[in-house]
Design an enzyme around this catalytic site. Structure first.
Site, PDB file in Angstrom:
ATOM      1  N   ARG A  63       0.714  -1.310  -0.005  1.00  0.00           N
ATOM      2  CA  ARG A  63       0.182   0.192   0.081  1.00  0.00           C
ATOM      3  C   ARG A  63       0.955   1.247   0.009  1.00  0.00           C
ATOM      4  O   ARG A  63       0.488   2.288  -0.467  1.00  0.00           O
ATOM      5  CB  ARG A  63      -0.883  -0.120   1.243  1.00  0.00           C
ATOM      6  CG  ARG A  63      -1.908  -1.280   0.992  1.00  0.00           C
ATOM      7  CD  ARG A  63      -2.723  -1.263   2.170  1.00  0.00           C
ATOM      8  NE  ARG A  63      -2.213  -2.693   2.981  1.00  0.00           N
ATOM      9  CZ  ARG A  63      -2.630  -3.022   4.129  1.00  0.00           C
ATOM     10  NH1 ARG A  63      -3.334  -2.110   4.956  1.00  0.00           N
ATOM     11  NH2 ARG A  63      -2.457  -4.055   4.785  1.00  0.00           N
ATOM     12  N   GLU A 100       1.625  -6.835  12.851  1.00  0.00           N
ATOM     13  CA  GLU A 100       0.575  -7.228  13.757  1.00  0.00           C
ATOM     14  C   GLU A 100       0.296  -8.601  13.636  1.00  0.00           C
ATOM     15  O   GLU A 100      -0.431  -9.077  14.617  1.00  0.00           O
ATOM     16  CB  GLU A 100      -0.649  -6.353  13.380  1.00  0.00           C
ATOM     17  CG  GLU A 100      -1.757  -6.175  14.644  1.00  0.00           C
ATOM     18  CD  GLU A 100      -2.665  -5.193  14.487  1.00  0.00           C
ATOM     19  OE1 GLU A 100      -2.661  -4.483  13.323  1.00  0.00           O
ATOM     20  OE2 GLU A 100      -3.715  -4.898  15.145  1.00  0.00           O
TER      21      GLU A 100
HETATM   22  O1  LIG Z   1       3.316  -1.296  11.936  1.00  0.00           O
HETATM   23  P1  LIG Z   1       3.150  -2.791  11.653  1.00  0.00           P
HETATM   24  O2  LIG Z   1       2.702  -3.920  12.664  1.00  0.00           O
HETATM   25  O3  LIG Z   1       4.414  -3.676  10.940  1.00  0.00           O
HETATM   26  O4  LIG Z   1       1.986  -3.030  10.410  1.00  0.00           O
HETATM   27  C1  LIG Z   1       1.872  -2.049   9.382  1.00  0.00           C
HETATM   28  C2  LIG Z   1       2.050  -2.654   8.015  1.00  0.00           C
HETATM   29  O5  LIG Z   1       0.982  -3.758   7.933  1.00  0.00           O
HETATM   30  C3  LIG Z   1       0.341  -3.555   6.536  1.00  0.00           C
HETATM   31  O6  LIG Z   1       1.212  -4.167   5.543  1.00  0.00           O
HETATM   32  P2  LIG Z   1       0.930  -5.695   5.335  1.00  0.00           P
HETATM   33  O7  LIG Z   1       2.203  -6.259   5.938  1.00  0.00           O
HETATM   34  O8  LIG Z   1      -0.295  -6.396   5.934  1.00  0.00           O
HETATM   35  O9  LIG Z   1       0.965  -5.911   3.779  1.00  0.00           O
HETATM   36  P3  LIG Z   1       0.235  -5.522   2.446  1.00  0.00           P
HETATM   37  O10 LIG Z   1       0.296  -3.975   2.316  1.00  0.00           O
HETATM   38  O11 LIG Z   1       1.160  -6.006   1.299  1.00  0.00           O
HETATM   39  O12 LIG Z   1      -1.032  -5.880   2.502  1.00  0.00           O
HETATM   40  C4  LIG Z   1       0.399  -1.920   6.432  1.00  0.00           C
HETATM   41  O13 LIG Z   1       0.182  -1.719   4.954  1.00  0.00           O
HETATM   42  C5  LIG Z   1       1.896  -1.772   6.977  1.00  0.00           C
HETATM   43  O14 LIG Z   1       2.836  -1.923   5.932  1.00  0.00           O
HETATM   44  N1  LIG Z   2      -5.378  -3.088  11.737  1.00  0.00           N
HETATM   45  C1  LIG Z   2      -4.855  -2.948  10.473  1.00  0.00           C
HETATM   46  N2  LIG Z   2      -5.372  -2.480   9.323  1.00  0.00           N
HETATM   47  C2  LIG Z   2      -4.939  -2.553   8.132  1.00  0.00           C
HETATM   48  N3  LIG Z   2      -3.535  -2.819   7.936  1.00  0.00           N
HETATM   49  C3  LIG Z   2      -2.907  -3.151   8.875  1.00  0.00           C
HETATM   50  N4  LIG Z   2      -1.729  -3.638   9.314  1.00  0.00           N
HETATM   51  C4  LIG Z   2      -1.216  -3.921  10.536  1.00  0.00           C
HETATM   52  N5  LIG Z   2      -2.349  -3.839  11.043  1.00  0.00           N
HETATM   53  C5  LIG Z   2      -3.446  -3.358  10.278  1.00  0.00           C
END
Ligand SMILES: O=P(O)(O)OC[C@H]1O[C@H](OP(=O)(O)OP(=O)(O)O)[C@H](O)[C@@H]1O
Ligand SMILES: Nc1ncnc2[nH]cnc12
Length: 180
Positions: A63, A100
């Site tokens: 994202r 997370e």
């Molecule tokens: O602060 P954190 O606990 O590390 O979480 C935040 C991350 O989690 C989500 O990405 P995700 O890893 O779900 O990947 P995606 O964007 O490919 O769906 C979000 O876009 C951040 O990159």
């Molecule tokens: N609650 C949440 N919603 C969307 N993206 C996430 N990445 C980590 N936690 C998330």
């Protein structure tokens, strides 16, 4: 006129128990699909950095790519993709991290920036900070001067923002949600 904060809150979709029980997933696809909310969010994210000589915006897959590409265009800077492992074709630096709801590895091309380049890190959301701290460490290994880390969404109860600030990184977020 609706405040930016209220417009973003209205544009972000909340999905309970995704991708697993107890997580409220903050879905920005609805924000991206709103021409006005998308533009206002990107304008606000770049606002302090116009004319500062930012060389690169670094976005975290996936994202962070969408927001970062738009920010780089507005700042007339380059864009650095920080990718999940195994996707970049040339020599990389790689780091493991936890988030997370799981663990993963990310990497960046070794030649993605020049030492002392001013870099802004961007992602849609900061939760535990595992992703962003890893991204900062990768960029610093390459010699980046990290001007700031920007996120549309902060989940402050998960502590990520504080972890970044403890690394000496300026953090900017547009909206915050209590809890997960
Ligand atoms: O602060 P954190 O606990 O590390 O979480 C935040 C991350 O989690 C989500 O990405 P995700 O890893 O779900 O990947 P995606 O964007 O490919 O769906 C979000 O876009 C951040 O990159
Ligand atoms: N609650 C949440 N919603 C969307 N993206 C996430 N990445 C980590 N936690 C998330």
């Amino acid at each position: 006129m609706t405040t930016l904060h209220d417009e973003l809150i209205a544009a972000i979709r909340n999905i309970p128990d995704y991708p697993k029980a107890g997580i409220i997933f903050r879905d920005i696809t609805t924000l991206l699909g709103s021409p006005r909310a998308f533009r206002r969010a990107v304008d606000e994210l770049v606002d302090p950095y116009a004319g500062m000589g930012v060389a690169q915006v670094a976005g975290v897959e996936a994202r962070g790519f969408i927001l970062g590409g738009a920010m780089a265009h507005q700042l007339s800077s380059g864009f650095i993709p920080i990718r999940k492992k195994g996707k970049l074709p040339r020599e990389t630096v790689r780091i493991a991290y936890s988030l997370e709801y799981g663990v993963d590895e990310m990497e960046v091309h070794k030649d993605a920036l020049k030492p002392s380049d001013k870099v802004i890190l961007v992602d849609d959301l900061i939760a535990t900070g595992g992703t962003a701290v890893a991204a900062v460490n990768l960029l610093r290994q390459l010699g980046a001067d990290i001007v700031a880390a920007c996120f549309v969404i902060d989940l402050p109860d998960l502590g990520g923002r504080m972890k970044l600030e403890d690394l000496g990184v300026e953090v900017r977020t547009l909206v915050a949600y209590a809890g997960h």
